[in-house]
Write a protein that holds these residues in place. Structure first.
Motif, PDB file in Angstrom:
ATOM      1  N   TYR A  46       0.924  -1.256  -0.182  1.00 44.25           N
ATOM      2  CA  TYR A  46      -0.122   0.088   0.089  1.00 44.25           C
ATOM      3  C   TYR A  46       0.766   1.199   0.173  1.00 44.25           C
ATOM      4  CZ  TYR A  46      -3.064   3.643   1.657  1.00 44.25           C
ATOM      5  OH  TYR A  46      -3.757   5.017   1.721  1.00 44.25           O
ATOM      6  N   GLU A 105      -1.428  -4.606  -2.052  1.00 43.57           N
ATOM      7  CA  GLU A 105      -2.135  -4.267  -1.003  1.00 43.57           C
ATOM      8  C   GLU A 105      -3.038  -2.986  -1.035  1.00 43.57           C
ATOM      9  OE1 GLU A 105      -0.544  -4.226   3.704  1.00 43.57           O
ATOM     10  OE2 GLU A 105       0.422  -3.136   2.269  1.00 43.57           O
ATOM     11  N   LEU A 106      -4.347  -3.123  -0.808  1.00 43.13           N
ATOM     12  CA  LEU A 106      -5.287  -1.986  -0.717  1.00 43.13           C
ATOM     13  C   LEU A 106      -5.277  -1.029   0.065  1.00 43.13           C
ATOM     14  CD1 LEU A 106      -8.313  -4.098  -2.115  1.00 43.13           C
ATOM     15  CD2 LEU A 106      -6.637  -2.981  -3.513  1.00 43.13           C
ATOM     16  N   ARG A 107      -4.836  -1.443   1.298  1.00 44.09           N
ATOM     17  CA  ARG A 107      -4.581  -0.517   2.359  1.00 44.09           C
ATOM     18  C   ARG A 107      -3.685  -1.186   3.565  1.00 44.09           C
ATOM     19  NH1 ARG A 107     -11.007  -0.772   3.337  1.00 44.09           N
ATOM     20  NH2 ARG A 107     -11.300  -2.868   4.562  1.00 44.09           N
ATOM     21  N   PRO A 163      -7.030  -5.605   2.532  1.00 40.32           N
ATOM     22  CA  PRO A 163      -6.679  -7.109   2.045  1.00 40.32           C
ATOM     23  C   PRO A 163      -5.583  -6.805   0.972  1.00 40.32           C
ATOM     24  CG  PRO A 163      -8.840  -5.946   1.057  1.00 40.32           C
ATOM     25  CD  PRO A 163      -8.111  -5.098   2.493  1.00 40.32           C
ATOM     26  N   SER A 199      -8.765   1.437  -7.290  1.00 37.20           N
ATOM     27  CA  SER A 199      -8.955   0.345  -6.416  1.00 37.20           C
ATOM     28  C   SER A 199      -8.468   1.056  -4.819  1.00 37.20           C
ATOM     29  CB  SER A 199      -7.892  -0.577  -6.914  1.00 37.20           C
ATOM     30  OG  SER A 199      -8.099  -1.112  -8.078  1.00 37.20           O
ATOM     31  N   LEU A 200      -7.693   1.672  -4.948  1.00 34.36           N
ATOM     32  CA  LEU A 200      -7.306   2.168  -3.671  1.00 34.36           C
ATOM     33  C   LEU A 200      -8.541   3.154  -3.016  1.00 34.36           C
ATOM     34  CD1 LEU A 200      -4.595   1.025  -4.091  1.00 34.36           C
ATOM     35  CD2 LEU A 200      -3.607   3.100  -3.352  1.00 34.36           C
ATOM     36  N   ALA A 215     -11.119   1.053  -1.563  1.00 30.21           N
ATOM     37  CA  ALA A 215     -10.741   0.491  -0.328  1.00 30.21           C
ATOM     38  C   ALA A 215     -10.652   1.346   0.670  1.00 30.21           C
ATOM     39  CB  ALA A 215      -9.426  -0.233  -0.598  1.00 30.21           C
ATOM     40  N   ASN A 216     -10.461   2.826   0.623  1.00 38.48           N
ATOM     41  CA  ASN A 216     -10.078   3.742   1.458  1.00 38.48           C
ATOM     42  C   ASN A 216     -11.143   4.984   1.547  1.00 38.48           C
ATOM     43  OD1 ASN A 216      -7.400   3.120   2.584  1.00 38.48           O
ATOM     44  ND2 ASN A 216      -7.294   2.874   0.455  1.00 38.48           N
ATOM     45  N   SER A 221     -14.805   4.949   2.439  1.00 35.89           N
ATOM     46  CA  SER A 221     -16.320   4.098   3.090  1.00 35.89           C
ATOM     47  C   SER A 221     -17.235   4.625   2.297  1.00 35.89           C
ATOM     48  CB  SER A 221     -15.886   4.507   4.655  1.00 35.89           C
ATOM     49  OG  SER A 221     -16.143   5.667   5.009  1.00 35.89           O
ATOM     50  N   ALA A 252     -10.687  -5.724  -6.216  1.00 36.05           N
ATOM     51  CA  ALA A 252     -10.472  -4.742  -5.140  1.00 36.05           C
ATOM     52  C   ALA A 252     -12.082  -4.830  -4.636  1.00 36.05           C
ATOM     53  CB  ALA A 252     -10.300  -3.541  -5.636  1.00 36.05           C
ATOM     54  N   LEU A 254     -13.565  -6.701  -0.929  1.00 34.23           N
ATOM     55  CA  LEU A 254     -14.084  -5.612  -0.033  1.00 34.23           C
ATOM     56  C   LEU A 254     -15.535  -6.083   0.505  1.00 34.23           C
ATOM     57  CD1 LEU A 254     -12.473  -2.597  -1.581  1.00 34.23           C
ATOM     58  CD2 LEU A 254     -11.712  -3.220   0.786  1.00 34.23           C
TER      59      LEU A 254
END
Length: 392
Positions: free
Chosen positions: A43, A81-83, A87, A113-114, A117-118, A120, A152, A156
């Motif tokens: 990440y 690595e997404l965060r 995951p 993708s990020l 994941a980040n 919300s 991703a 998630l």
């Protein structure tokens, strides 16, 4: 940052088209030796790479790859690595000999993708009670390629469908789905989806389609080629059933800008979310895409504005409700600094202002996401909006 309209549109498109096979190295150390077989991107490395892209937005038009030659280049399994703490997902590159385009993931795919994941709000707002199996959101990736963003979404917690129209991509994605499905509870499947299925909704369209491109062989030929590699067409019974529809770096030709909003409208449920991370290769083409998003009702600011939005496409008073982010350093970007140094965010803005954002960031990239209002535009209204957009 790239100055407004610094890069001529034709040059921008040529240097970023898949045939150019240009790539940038993804990682903290750009001088590291090439990996063989597998490569892992933490990440920290992924987010650091995107920070570099803000300093040099032209990177967003290239590929994230160790090698992307016309002879095929490396075909790595790349884990991301997404965060922090996961995951972690793994995308499989394919040969550029076989795949034409979408053989490597792009910086825009990494960016999206990020973001999934980040942010919300993006995934959380897409959820609908009972939407998918066990109430999980149903996600759809368009023009998936190696499906980094689709993987991703599945990691998630979304029941995810990844789609493409090219046999090599579909064959590879089928193998990826078979590998990933046993690992988690969220569903992952691949389907064939040809955007030209929506062409009949563009009466009088002047969009040119290159018949020599492998992706433009016709809807039925595409479906038959998909069946030959064991992949079914996405069923009409699933129209307007997905909670989240997204894509990354998929605008290369004029007909993509014309058809993509119609594809999004076809498969996204009322009240669902959409997200697009797109390199701006040609500002005029991107502007046409944004205008058609508004024409089909995906940028209408309020539910009661849907019919009015269809009538106002292209007019100065048309308003849009959209969240956006530009790949630049806002305080240093000539356009953003003139607008307070930070224009990214969610607001009700005019369609002309969105056009200005696109034009000012040509050569870079834009992340857009929004919500489809609950009521549906009637097919006749959509057709009228499409015709009005074509007549401009």
């Amino acid at each position: 940052p790239t100055a407004p309209r610094e890069l001529p549109a034709r040059r921008a498109r040529a240097c970023a088209h898949p045939r150019a096979c240009t790539a940038v190295r993804l990682g903290m150390d750009d001088t590291a030796p090439l990996a063989s077989g597998r490569r892992h991107v933490s990440y920290k490395e992924a987010s650091g790479f995107l920070r570099k892209c803000r300093q040099r937005p032209e990177r967003m038009r290239l590929l994230c790859s160790t090698s992307a030659s016309r002879d095929g280049g490396d075909r790595l399994a790349v884990s991301v690595e997404l965060r922090e703490g996961g995951p972690v997902i793994e995308a499989q590159e394919i040969s550029m000999k076989d795949g034409w385009t979408g053989c490597r993931f792009s910086p825009s795919a990494l960016w999206l993708s990020l973001a999934l994941a980040n942010d919300s709000h993006l995934l959380g707002a897409a959820a609908a009670p009972g939407a998918g199996t066990a109430g999980r959101p149903r996600a759809l990736e368009l023009g998936a390629g190696v499906a980094l963003a689709g993987l991703a979404a599945q990691a998630l917690g979304c029941d995810t469908t990844v789609t493409d129209c090219l046999p090599a991509q579909l064959r590879s994605l089928r193998s990826v789905c078979e590998r990933e499905q046993p690992k988690g509870t969220s569903e992952l499947r691949v389907r064939c989806l040809d955007w030209q299925e929506e062409a009949h909704r563009l009466p009088g369209s002047r969009c040119a389609v290159d018949p020599g491109s492998p992706e433009n062989h016709g809807v039925e030929a595409t479906a038959q080629a998909a069946l030959a590699v064991g992949v079914e067409r996405l069923a009409a019974e699933e129209h307007r059933s997905f909670d989240l529809v997204f894509a990354s770096d998929v605008l290369y030709e004029e007909h993509h800008a014309a058809l993509l909003p119609l594809v999004m409208e076809r498969w996204l449920r009322p009240g669902g979310r959409w997200a697009m991370a797109l390199a701006i290769r040609d500002a005029d083409m991107m502007v046409a895409f944004v205008e058609r998003l508004h024409a089909v009702g995906l940028l209408a600011a309020e539910e009661d504005e849907l019919e009015e939005a269809a009538r106002k496409v292209g007019e100065q008073e048309a308003d849009c409700l959209v969240s956006w982010e530009t790949i630049c350093v806002p305080q240093l970007c000539p356009f953003c600094s003139c607008n307070g140094g930070q224009i990214s965010g969610k607001s009700k803005v005019s369609l002309p202002f969105l056009r200005e954002v696109v034009v000012a960031h040509e050569g870079g990239a834009l992340l857009l996401h929004g919500r489809r209002p609950e009521p549906l535009l009637l097919e006749a209204e959509l057709a009228a909006a499409a015709c009005q957009g074509d007549s401009r």
